[in-house]
Design an enzyme around this catalytic site. Structure first.
Site, short mmCIF file in Angstrom:
data_model
loop_
_atom_site.label_atom_id
_atom_site.label_comp_id
_atom_site.label_asym_id
_atom_site.label_seq_id
_atom_site.Cartn_x
_atom_site.Cartn_y
_atom_site.Cartn_z
N ASN A 128 -3.66 8.00 -4.03
CA ASN A 128 -2.89 6.99 -3.31
C ASN A 128 -1.40 7.01 -3.63
OD1 ASN A 128 -4.31 6.21 -5.73
ND2 ASN A 128 -3.39 4.19 -5.54
N GLN A 156 -8.14 7.08 0.58
CA GLN A 156 -6.86 7.54 1.13
C GLN A 156 -7.04 8.74 2.06
OE1 GLN A 156 -3.81 6.25 0.88
NE2 GLN A 156 -4.35 4.61 -0.54
N HIS A 178 -8.85 -1.22 5.52
CA HIS A 178 -7.41 -1.51 5.71
C HIS A 178 -6.53 -0.28 5.52
CE1 HIS A 178 -5.94 -2.12 1.45
NE2 HIS A 178 -7.21 -2.27 1.23
N CYS A 302 3.22 -2.20 -7.45
CA CYS A 302 4.26 -3.05 -8.07
C CYS A 302 3.81 -4.48 -7.91
CB CYS A 302 5.62 -2.79 -7.46
SG CYS A 302 5.62 -2.43 -5.73
N1 PLP Z 1 -9.09 3.59 -3.97
C1 PLP Z 1 -7.89 4.01 -3.55
C2 PLP Z 1 -7.54 5.45 -3.69
C3 PLP Z 1 -6.98 3.11 -3.00
O1 PLP Z 1 -5.78 3.52 -2.60
C4 PLP Z 1 -7.36 1.76 -2.90
C5 PLP Z 1 -6.43 0.76 -2.36
O2 PLP Z 1 -5.25 0.78 -2.56
C6 PLP Z 1 -8.62 1.38 -3.35
C7 PLP Z 1 -9.47 2.31 -3.88
C8 PLP Z 1 -9.07 -0.05 -3.28
O3 PLP Z 1 -9.32 -0.44 -1.98
P1 PLP Z 1 -9.57 -1.98 -1.64
O4 PLP Z 1 -8.21 -2.56 -1.44
O5 PLP Z 1 -10.39 -1.98 -0.41
O6 PLP Z 1 -10.28 -2.57 -2.79
#
Ligand code: PLP
Length: 472
Positions: A128, A156, A178, A302
Site C-alpha cells: 500500500n 491493493q 473501498h 499519517c
Molecule cells: N491491507 C492493505 C494492503 C491495505 O492497504 C489496507 C487499507 O489501507 C488494509 C489491508 C485494510 O483494509 P480495511 O480498511 O478494509 O480494513
C-alpha cells in the site's frame, strides 16, 4: 446501494418474502465478487473490513495448528503486522522474510525459511505504500511444495493488476471494497474450498456460520457494483502507467535529488508513487498540497495517534529522516493529466519557496524557557480523543481543528505561534493557513505532542495539562 437501502430492507436470514428478496441480493453480490477473483461463491466470506479478514485468517490458522512458525514480510499492512505481533506475544514464532531494496522477497532466503514447523506464509500481493508487487505465484508453489498454506492480502492489487486466485495459487486472500471505489466498511475473505477456517466473530449463523452478525447488505451490494466497474481495468492501467512515468520524470526535473521508492517496472503498481524529498518535512508539503485540494498522505498512515516513521520505508532501507520526508501519491483511474500537472505546479512552487514560510519547531525547542516565555503562543488543534490520551502542553490554547477559522480574531499577531497536534500532521495544515492569512511568526511542532513528550518526559509529567485555555 441506495436502492438496496430503500427497497431491500429485509434481513437476509429471515423467512418472509422481503427477507428472501434480500437474500437474493446477497447471493447475487457474492457471485459477482467471487467471479471477479475467479473463485466460487462458497469460497467467499464477507467481513466488515479487510483488517478483519486479515485478523480472521491469521488467528484462525494459529489457533488450530500444532505448529509454531508464521513467515511474513516486514512490509505488511498494520492489520497483519499487529496481529503477528499479538501472536508473537502469545508464544508463536514470527519470522520476517528478508526483502531487497525494492521490497521484493528474496526467494532464496524464503526457501531456506520454509520448514516443518511453519504453519502459514503470509505475504501481501501489492504494498500500500510503495506499490511493490510480490511474485505470489512462485511463493505459493514453493510454500505448497512443503505443504504450507499461503495467505495473500490482495487489498491493493485488486482493480490495478489481475487477481486470479487460482493462478496465484493462494489458499486465503483478503480484499476491501473501498480500495476499488466501493463503500467503506466491507471486506471479503477468500478461503479455498476445503481449507480450514474458523469463526472470528461468534454468534449467528451468517456467512456459512463463519461470521456472525447481520450482513451489511447495501455495502455488500456496493462491493459487487465496484467489482463490476473494474472489469475494463487493463485499459485504464495502461493510461495510469504512462501517468506514473510522466509524474516521476517531472518530479526528478523539479527536485533532482528526490528518491522514488516505488518500483518503476512490472513489479510496481501503476498508481502508487512514493517520493522522498530530501530536506523537506513531509507534514509541511502535505499541508500545502492539502490547501490546494490535493489529497496525499505520508508513507505511513499519517494518523493522529502516531508519529512513527513508516515501517515499510524503513524496511526497504530508508532512514527515519528519509521516511519522514516521504509522500505517497496515489492515482485512480479518474486522475487526469490536468490533475497531475496541477499537482506538479504546486510542488514546484513549494520547492522554489513561493508560498509564505512556516517554522518547524523540533520537540527539543519547546523547553521550559520557550514554553513559559511571554512571546510564545501555543495553539493546540487536537481532537478530543487525543486530549484524553495525552496531556496538553502547558499554557496552550485549545481550538477545534475543523473550525479553527472561527477563532482567528483571538489568535495574536505579535507572538510566536506554535501550532501543535498529536502526531505532527494536522498542525501544519493550520499553521500554513495562518501564514497565508498574514501571520508572520507561525510554525508547527514536528512529531507532535507525542514527540515532545518523548523529548521532555519530566516537563510533561510536571506541567502537562497546566493552564490550558479553551478558546470560545
Ligand atoms: N491491507 C492493505 C494492503 C491495505 O492497504 C489496507 C487499507 O489501507 C488494509 C489491508 C485494510 O483494509 P480495511 O480498511 O478494509 O480494513
Amino acid at each position: 446501494m441506495s436502492r438496496v437501502l430503500k427497497s431491500f430492507f429485509g434481513n437476509p436470514s429471515s423467512l418472509y418474502k422481503k427477507a428472501v428478496e434480500s437474500a437474493v441480493i446477497l447471493d447475487e453480490s457474492r457471485l459477482v465478487c467471487a467471479t471477479t477473483i475467479h473463485a466460487i461463491s462458497q469460497e467467499i466470506i464477507f467481513t466488515g473490513s479487510a483488517s478483519e479478514a486479515n485478523n480472521m485468517v491469521i488467528k484462525s490458522v494459529a489457533d488450530n495448528s500444532n505448529k509454531k512458525r508464521i513467515l511474513s514480510t516486514p512490509i505488511e499492512h498494520a492489520s497483519v503486522i499487529k496481529t503477528l505481533e499479538y501472536l508473537g506475544s502469545k508464544g508463536f514464532e514470527i519470522v520476517f522474510i528478508p526483502i531487497d531494496s525494492t521490497g521484493r522477497i528474496i526467494v532464496s532466503e524464503f526457501e531456506k525459511l520454509l520448514d516443518d514447523n511453519t504453519m502459514l506464509v503470509c505475504c501481501m500481493y501489492a504494498n500500500n505504500e510503495t506499490g511493490v508487487i510480490q511474485d505470489i505465484q512462485l511463493l505459493s508453489k514453493l510454500a505448497h511444495s512443503k505443504n504450507i498454506p499461503i495467505f495473500a492480502d490482495c487489498v491493493q492489487a485488486l482493480g490495478k493488476i489481475p487477481v486470479d486466485v487460482n493462478e496465484l495459487g493462494v489458499d486465503y486472500a483478503s480484499f476491501s471494497a473501498h480500495k476499488i471505489n466501493g463503500p467503506k466498511g466491507v471486506g471479503m475473505l477468500y478461503v479455498r474450498s476445503n481449507m480450514p477456517i474458523h469463526p472470528f466473530i461468534h454468534g449467528g449463523h451468517q456467512e456459512h456460520e463463519l461470521r456472525a452478525g447481520t450482513e451489511s447488505l447495501h455495502n455488500i451490494a456496493g462491493f459487487a457494483e465496484a467489482c463490476k466497474a473494474i472489469q475494463n481495468m487493463p485499459l485504464k492501467m495502461t493510461k495510469l502507467s504512462k501517468q506514473k512515468e510522466f509524474f516521476i520524470s517531472e518530479i526528478y526535473r523539479i527536485k533532482p535529488d528526490a528518491i522514488i521508492t516505488s518500483p518503476q517496472n512490472d513489479f510496481g503498481l501503476p498508481n502508487t508513487i512514493n517520493v522522498s524529498f530530501p530536506g523537506i518535512n513531509n507534514a509541511h508539503i502535505i499541508a500545502v498540497l492539502n490547501f490546494f485540494n490535493i489529497s496525499v498522505s505520508a508513507g505511513s498512515a499519517c494518523n493522529t495517534q502516531s508519529n512513527d516513521p513508516s515501517h515499510v520505508l524503513k524496511a526497504v532501507g530508508l532512514t527515519d529522516q528519509q521516511a519522514r520526508e516521504s509522500v505517497r501519491f496515489s492515482m485512480s483511474s479518474q486522475t487526469s493529466w490536468g490533475d497531475l500537472r496541477y499537482t506538479l505546479q504546486v510542488i514546484s512552487k513549494f520547492i522554489q519557496g513561493k508560498f509564505p514560510p512556516i517554522e518547524m519547531y523540533e520537540p527539543k525547542i519547546l523547553n521550559e524557557d520557550f514554553l513559559f516565555s511571554a512571546d510564545t503562543y501555543i495553539l493546540d488543534v487536537r481532537f478530543w480523543y487525543d486530549r484524553v490520551l495525552v496531556k496538553g502542553i502547558p499554557n496552550s490554547n485549545e481550538i477545534p481543528f475543523f473550525t479553527f477559522k472561527k477563532f482567528l480574531k483571538q489568535i495574536p499577531h505579535d507572538k510566536q505561534i506554535v501550532v501543535v497536534c498529536q502526531g505532527g500532521y494536522n498542525a501544519p495544515i493550520v499553521a500554513f493557513e495562518l501564514a497565508l492569512r498574514g501571520y508572520k511568526r507561525v510554525g508547527f511542532l514536528t512529531l507532535g505532542i507525542l514527540g515532545w513528550k518523548q523529548s521532555y518526559p519530566l516537563i510533561y509529567e510536571k506541567y502537562g495539562n497546566q493552564n490550558i485555555k479553551k478558546l470560545k
